[in-house]
Design an enzyme around this catalytic site. Structure first.
Site, short mmCIF file in Angstrom:
data_model
loop_
_atom_site.label_atom_id
_atom_site.label_comp_id
_atom_site.label_asym_id
_atom_site.label_seq_id
_atom_site.Cartn_x
_atom_site.Cartn_y
_atom_site.Cartn_z
N HIS A 168 4.50 8.63 13.25
CA HIS A 168 3.67 7.43 13.65
C HIS A 168 4.48 6.36 14.09
O HIS A 168 5.28 6.26 13.82
CB HIS A 168 2.63 7.24 12.39
CG HIS A 168 3.28 6.64 11.15
ND1 HIS A 168 4.49 7.11 10.66
CD2 HIS A 168 2.91 5.81 10.41
CE1 HIS A 168 4.74 6.41 9.43
NE2 HIS A 168 3.86 5.63 9.39
N HIS A 185 0.84 -1.47 -0.17
CA HIS A 185 -0.03 -0.17 0.15
C HIS A 185 0.72 1.40 -0.08
O HIS A 185 0.49 2.45 -0.46
CB HIS A 185 -0.97 -0.03 1.15
CG HIS A 185 -0.31 0.03 2.52
ND1 HIS A 185 0.20 -0.81 3.25
CD2 HIS A 185 0.03 1.18 3.26
CE1 HIS A 185 0.88 -0.34 4.17
NE2 HIS A 185 0.77 0.76 4.27
#
Ligand SMILES: O=C(O)/C=C/c1cccc(O)c1O
Ligand code: FE2
Length: 313
Positions: A179, A115
């Protein structure tokens, strides 16, 4: 040659664990702006810098970066599967140009991507086969990681090599910013997990579904505040964006691997893709950041940013 750069965060949780409607609307507006920016530039080639999440690259051989002359997407988290429309001739020419500039580039003649590559192509172009692309894997997850100055040097060399093609080139970085998603870590992993990270056995559909559900649940827990994951760091994220907006990507050269991880979490090194993209643009001349959007979005486990930049003509 003319060139532009775009940075776009990715998250496999988009559409699966969404934030409040006003946040989605703000992201949609920023992404629409980036799409319009790209449409008006009308790129003839996209050099796409993206990380992998143990779908294509494993510890059996883990290069710091790798350029593909062909690539196939695995279709994780519901993203498209199949071949990317790689411009093999341009990829080979850029690879040679990079090697000639003294960067020890690894080449893949059949890269497996996930992805990280697919999402920006789907979001910005509507699919993985819509635009000629040169995929460049940049390791942002698998430790040990080398100095970020080498990624900046890679981006510079690719920018110089791409300039020789005399085409309209978009340098696109996918990932970040701060993140800390639950991506597995080799050090201290139980033997079964370590073996999977080293060998890369393709998961069964059931195993893949279980792994993906675990990430979706992690996003829900993170948004609810019940998690040990490192918080999103808007201050650091804006420092990254300020540095890229300054037009001096070389300012990242003294950023240490440890500092980046401590400030931005385990996957903060995905910002290496942005650094490579903006260094490529800088290698073609002075540039200006023309748009910049940022929002901390815990539901997506992402300090989420979109930015565009143009070379000054
Ligand atoms: O588990 C994965 O493969 C990736 C998860 C993830 C989550 C949030 C932001 C990202 O950039 C990710 O890759
Ligand atoms: Fe990622």
């Amino acid at each position: 040659m003319s060139a532009v750069a775009v940075g776009l965060s990715h998250s496999p949780l988009i559409g699966k664990n969404d934030p409040a409607p006003d946040v989605i609307a703000a992201v949609d507006t920023a992404v629409d702006e980036a799409r319009a920016f790209i449409r008006s530039f009308d790129p003839e080639l996209v050099v796409l810098y993206a990380p992998d999440h143990y779908n294509g690259f494993f510890y059996k051989e883990m290069p710091p970066f790798c350029l593909a002359t062909e690539a196939n997407a695995v279709g994780d988290f519901g993203s498209a599967a199949g071949p990317l429309s790689v411009d093999t001739e341009a990829a080979r020419a850029i690879a040679l140009g990079v090697l000639d500039r003294g960067i020890d580039l690894t080449i893949s003649a059949r890269m497996t991507v996930d992805h990280g590559f697919v999402q920006p192509l789907e979001i910005l172009f509507g699919g993985i086969d819509q635009v000629p692309v040169v995929p460049v894997f940049v390791n942002g997850v698998a430790t040990p990681l080398g100095p970020v100055s080498r990624i900046r040097a890679l981006g510079t060399a690719i920018g110089e090599a791409a300039a020789a093609l005399d085409r309209r080139v978009l340098f696109l970085g996918s990932g970040g910013l701060s993140h800390d998603p639950p991506v597995p870590v080799l050090e201290g992993a139980p033997p079964r997990v370590a073996d999977a990270l080293i060998e890369g056995h393709p998961p069964t559909p059931e195993q893949r579904a279980r792994g993906e559900q675990r990430v979706v649940q992690a996003g829900r827990d993170y948004a609810a505040g019940s998690t040990a994951m490192i918080p999103i760091n808007p201050t650091w994220d804006n420092l990254v964006l300020d540095t890229l907006a300054s037009g001096r990507p070389e300012d990242v050269d003294d950023w240490s691997v440890e500092w980046m991880g401590a400030e931005g979490g385990g996957s903060a090194h995905e910002v290496r893709t942005w650094i490579a993209a903006f260094a490529s643009l800088a290698a073609t001349g002075k540039y200006q950041m023309t748009s910049r959007f940022y929002r901390a979005i815990p539901e997506w486990i992402a300090g989420f940013a979109v930015a565009t930049a143009v070379g000054e003509r």
